[in-house]
Design a protein around this motif. Structure first.
Motif, PDB file in Angstrom:
ATOM      1  N   LYS A 213      -8.183   8.782  65.160  1.00 55.77           N
ATOM      2  CA  LYS A 213      -8.796   9.609  64.104  1.00 55.77           C
ATOM      3  C   LYS A 213      -7.904  10.793  63.762  1.00 55.77           C
ATOM      4  CE  LYS A 213     -13.609   8.464  65.172  1.00 55.77           C
ATOM      5  NZ  LYS A 213     -14.912   9.011  65.612  1.00 55.77           N
ATOM      6  N   ARG A 214      -7.339  11.425  64.791  1.00 57.70           N
ATOM      7  CA  ARG A 214      -6.491  12.589  64.539  1.00 57.70           C
ATOM      8  C   ARG A 214      -5.231  12.201  63.775  1.00 57.70           C
ATOM      9  NH1 ARG A 214      -2.311  14.314  67.457  1.00 57.70           N
ATOM     10  NH2 ARG A 214      -2.848  12.905  69.166  1.00 57.70           N
ATOM     11  N   ILE A 215      -4.573  11.080  64.162  1.00 54.18           N
ATOM     12  CA  ILE A 215      -3.349  10.643  63.486  1.00 54.18           C
ATOM     13  C   ILE A 215      -3.656  10.243  62.053  1.00 54.18           C
ATOM     14  CG2 ILE A 215      -1.495   8.938  63.515  1.00 54.18           C
ATOM     15  CD1 ILE A 215      -1.211  11.018  65.682  1.00 54.18           C
ATOM     16  N   GLU A 216      -4.752   9.510  61.832  1.00 55.30           N
ATOM     17  CA  GLU A 216      -5.089   9.088  60.468  1.00 55.30           C
ATOM     18  C   GLU A 216      -5.437  10.276  59.593  1.00 55.30           C
ATOM     19  OE1 GLU A 216      -8.145   6.181  60.702  1.00 55.30           O
ATOM     20  OE2 GLU A 216      -6.740   4.526  61.043  1.00 55.30           O
ATOM     21  N   ALA A 217      -6.093  11.295  60.165  1.00 55.56           N
ATOM     22  CA  ALA A 217      -6.396  12.493  59.375  1.00 55.56           C
ATOM     23  C   ALA A 217      -5.124  13.251  59.022  1.00 55.56           C
ATOM     24  CB  ALA A 217      -7.347  13.392  60.148  1.00 55.56           C
ATOM     25  N   THR A 218      -4.138  13.245  59.928  1.00 54.12           N
ATOM     26  CA  THR A 218      -2.888  13.957  59.656  1.00 54.12           C
ATOM     27  C   THR A 218      -2.041  13.215  58.636  1.00 54.12           C
ATOM     28  OG1 THR A 218      -2.935  14.799  61.921  1.00 54.12           O
ATOM     29  CG2 THR A 218      -0.859  14.978  60.743  1.00 54.12           C
ATOM     30  N   LEU A 219      -1.989  11.873  58.742  1.00 56.63           N
ATOM     31  CA  LEU A 219      -1.142  11.075  57.856  1.00 56.63           C
ATOM     32  C   LEU A 219      -1.881  10.582  56.617  1.00 56.63           C
ATOM     33  CD1 LEU A 219       0.726   8.918  60.528  1.00 56.63           C
ATOM     34  CD2 LEU A 219       1.401  11.116  59.539  1.00 56.63           C
ATOM     35  N   ASN A 220      -3.135  10.999  56.420  1.00 58.86           N
ATOM     36  CA  ASN A 220      -3.938  10.591  55.266  1.00 58.86           C
ATOM     37  C   ASN A 220      -4.119   9.070  55.218  1.00 58.86           C
ATOM     38  OD1 ASN A 220      -4.282  13.234  54.295  1.00 58.86           O
ATOM     39  ND2 ASN A 220      -2.291  13.184  53.270  1.00 58.86           N
ATOM     40  N   PHE A 221      -4.338   8.438  56.400  1.00 55.33           N
ATOM     41  CA  PHE A 221      -4.635   7.021  56.476  1.00 55.33           C
ATOM     42  C   PHE A 221      -6.149   6.842  56.500  1.00 55.33           C
ATOM     43  CE2 PHE A 221      -0.429   5.934  58.812  1.00 55.33           C
ATOM     44  CZ  PHE A 221       0.252   6.135  57.624  1.00 55.33           C
ATOM     45  N   ASP A 222      -6.592   5.675  56.066  1.00 59.41           N
ATOM     46  CA  ASP A 222      -8.019   5.381  56.077  1.00 59.41           C
ATOM     47  C   ASP A 222      -8.243   4.040  56.768  1.00 59.41           C
ATOM     48  OD1 ASP A 222     -10.683   5.336  55.730  1.00 59.41           O
ATOM     49  OD2 ASP A 222     -10.653   4.957  53.567  1.00 59.41           O
ATOM     50  N   GLY A 223      -8.258   4.046  58.116  1.00 61.39           N
ATOM     51  CA  GLY A 223      -8.439   2.810  58.866  1.00 61.39           C
ATOM     52  C   GLY A 223      -7.227   1.920  58.901  1.00 61.39           C
ATOM     53  N   ARG A 224      -6.087   2.436  58.508  1.00 58.57           N
ATOM     54  CA  ARG A 224      -4.885   1.605  58.433  1.00 58.57           C
ATOM     55  C   ARG A 224      -4.384   1.201  59.825  1.00 58.57           C
ATOM     56  NH1 ARG A 224       0.642   3.180  55.098  1.00 58.57           N
ATOM     57  NH2 ARG A 224       1.889   1.378  55.780  1.00 58.57           N
ATOM     58  N   ILE A 225      -4.501   2.099  60.810  1.00 60.35           N
ATOM     59  CA  ILE A 225      -3.995   1.806  62.149  1.00 60.35           C
ATOM     60  C   ILE A 225      -4.738   0.626  62.759  1.00 60.35           C
ATOM     61  CG2 ILE A 225      -3.772   2.740  64.479  1.00 60.35           C
ATOM     62  CD1 ILE A 225      -3.314   5.469  63.229  1.00 60.35           C
ATOM     63  N   GLU A 226      -6.056   0.600  62.609  1.00 56.81           N
ATOM     64  CA  GLU A 226      -6.822  -0.523  63.150  1.00 56.81           C
ATOM     65  C   GLU A 226      -6.629  -1.775  62.318  1.00 56.81           C
ATOM     66  OE1 GLU A 226     -11.483  -1.574  64.314  1.00 56.81           O
ATOM     67  OE2 GLU A 226     -10.943   0.370  63.423  1.00 56.81           O
ATOM     68  N   ARG A 227      -6.521  -1.598  61.002  1.00 52.90           N
ATOM     69  CA  ARG A 227      -6.366  -2.757  60.123  1.00 52.90           C
ATOM     70  C   ARG A 227      -5.029  -3.469  60.348  1.00 52.90           C
ATOM     71  NH1 ARG A 227      -7.475  -0.184  56.032  1.00 52.90           N
ATOM     72  NH2 ARG A 227      -5.407   0.256  55.172  1.00 52.90           N
ATOM     73  N   GLU A 228      -3.968  -2.719  60.593  1.00 57.35           N
ATOM     74  CA  GLU A 228      -2.645  -3.306  60.816  1.00 57.35           C
ATOM     75  C   GLU A 228      -2.328  -3.524  62.291  1.00 57.35           C
ATOM     76  OE1 GLU A 228      -0.121  -0.590  58.773  1.00 57.35           O
ATOM     77  OE2 GLU A 228      -0.618  -1.361  56.780  1.00 57.35           O
ATOM     78  N   ARG A 229      -3.283  -3.201  63.191  1.00 61.49           N
ATOM     79  CA  ARG A 229      -3.177  -3.513  64.616  1.00 61.49           C
ATOM     80  C   ARG A 229      -1.939  -2.885  65.249  1.00 61.49           C
ATOM     81  NH1 ARG A 229      -3.629  -9.898  64.019  1.00 61.49           N
ATOM     82  NH2 ARG A 229      -3.477  -9.874  66.294  1.00 61.49           N
ATOM     83  N   TRP A 230      -1.767  -1.573  65.022  1.00 61.53           N
ATOM     84  CA  TRP A 230      -0.619  -0.872  65.600  1.00 61.53           C
ATOM     85  C   TRP A 230      -0.672  -0.876  67.126  1.00 61.53           C
ATOM     86  CZ3 TRP A 230       0.864   4.179  62.546  1.00 61.53           C
ATOM     87  CH2 TRP A 230       1.147   3.836  61.214  1.00 61.53           C
ATOM     88  N   ILE A 231      -1.870  -0.606  67.667  1.00 59.48           N
ATOM     89  CA  ILE A 231      -1.977  -0.477  69.124  1.00 59.48           C
ATOM     90  C   ILE A 231      -1.710  -1.822  69.802  1.00 59.48           C
ATOM     91  CG2 ILE A 231      -3.581   0.092  70.994  1.00 59.48           C
ATOM     92  CD1 ILE A 231      -4.967   2.034  69.122  1.00 59.48           C
ATOM     93  N   GLU A 232      -2.190  -2.917  69.217  1.00 59.65           N
ATOM     94  CA  GLU A 232      -1.943  -4.237  69.799  1.00 59.65           C
ATOM     95  C   GLU A 232      -0.461  -4.569  69.792  1.00 59.65           C
ATOM     96  OE1 GLU A 232      -3.338  -8.900  69.090  1.00 59.65           O
ATOM     97  OE2 GLU A 232      -4.227  -7.245  67.913  1.00 59.65           O
ATOM     98  N   GLN A 233       0.221  -4.254  68.669  1.00 63.20           N
ATOM     99  CA  GLN A 233       1.666  -4.494  68.599  1.00 63.20           C
ATOM    100  C   GLN A 233       2.416  -3.651  69.622  1.00 63.20           C
ATOM    101  OE1 GLN A 233       3.323  -4.823  64.462  1.00 63.20           O
ATOM    102  NE2 GLN A 233       1.265  -4.103  63.871  1.00 63.20           N
TER     103      GLN A 233
END
Length: 258
Positions: A213-233
């Motif tokens: 949530k903190r990274i998405e708020a800083t980078l103006n993302f809207d669920g992009r990290i979960e949608r693109e599966r950054w943590i899994e990669q």
């Protein structure tokens, strides 16, 4: 003949005009009389109210005078009561001060303690020597002191293990990785993440929901990290499982992966 007719006509007109004027004046006179009667009745009512208020005021004055008289009669009694209170306190204080001295004077003298006989002294001597021998500490051997060092060694082992783990983590975090291998991270996002202190796959793999949530708020993302599966990669790359990473994310590392 004509003159008589005109005179008669003028007389009749004069009578009609006078009657009309008299009727108007009479109506106004009756109206004034009615107003005068109403004014008189209002005056009488106001006089009655004034008399009633005057009577109530007189009754209040008499009640006040009665209260002042009663207060004047009760004032000397209250003064006498307040004057008696300190005298009673001083009497009680004197009685309390005299009580201990009276008790001391009437108490019986204490009886002297009886002297111990020679037989009692002889009986208590062996008991004292036995108590001294029981209170003496036994010598501590090296075998009994050895187990005390074992808990210290067991405590030191986890501390050393934690220190080694912390050093390994710091070493892994200190080496920067190519974050553009992840789908969704291009040159711009990599620069922004490095500005936030994120430089390795292990850091992204360890993100919590609050971190996301903190990274998405800083980078103006809207669920992009979960949608693109950054943590899994990042987990696969941090574990070094290149084969599984290539199978799950075949487009990773390409120019169009962002």
């Amino acid at each position: 003949m004509g003159t008589f007719f005109y005179m008669l006509l003028a007389f009749l007109v004069g009578v009609l005009v006078g009657w009309f004027i008299w009727g108007r004046l009479r109506g106004e006179l009756d109206s004034l009389r009615g107003d005068l009667d109403r004014t008189r009745s209002e005056r009488d009512r106001l006089r009655a109210d004034s008399d009633r208020l005057t009577g109530e005021l007189d009754a209040c004055g008499r009640a006040r005078a009665d209260l002042e008289r009663r207060l004047g009669e009760q004032a000397p009694t209250a003064k006498a009561a307040t004057a008696k209170a300190p005298a009673a306190k001083t009497g009680a204080t004197k009685a309390a001060m005299q009580a201990p001295s009276t008790l001391m004077s009437t108490s019986a003298p204490a009886k002297p303690a009886p002297k111990k006989s020679a037989t009692a002294k002889a009986a208590t001597a062996p008991r004292a020597s036995a108590a001294k021998t029981a209170t003496q500490k036994p010598p501590v051997s090296k075998a009994s002191a050895a187990p005390r060092t074992a808990p210290a060694a067991s405590k030191a082992a986890p501390i050393a293990k934690k220190a080694a783990t912390g050093k390994a983590t710091a070493t892994a975090a200190g080496k920067a990785n190519d974050l553009r291998r992840l789908i969704g991270i291009g040159p711009t996002n990599e620069r922004l993440l490095k500005g936030l202190g994120v430089t390795t796959y292990a850091q992204i793999a360890a993100w919590t929901p609050d971190d996301v949530k903190r990274i998405e708020a800083t980078l103006n993302f809207d669920g992009r990290i979960e949608r693109e599966r950054w943590i899994e990669q990042a987990k696969l790359l941090a574990a070094g499982d290149e084969k599984e990473f290539a199978r799950r994310f075949p487009t990773a590392g390409e120019a169009s992966n962002t």
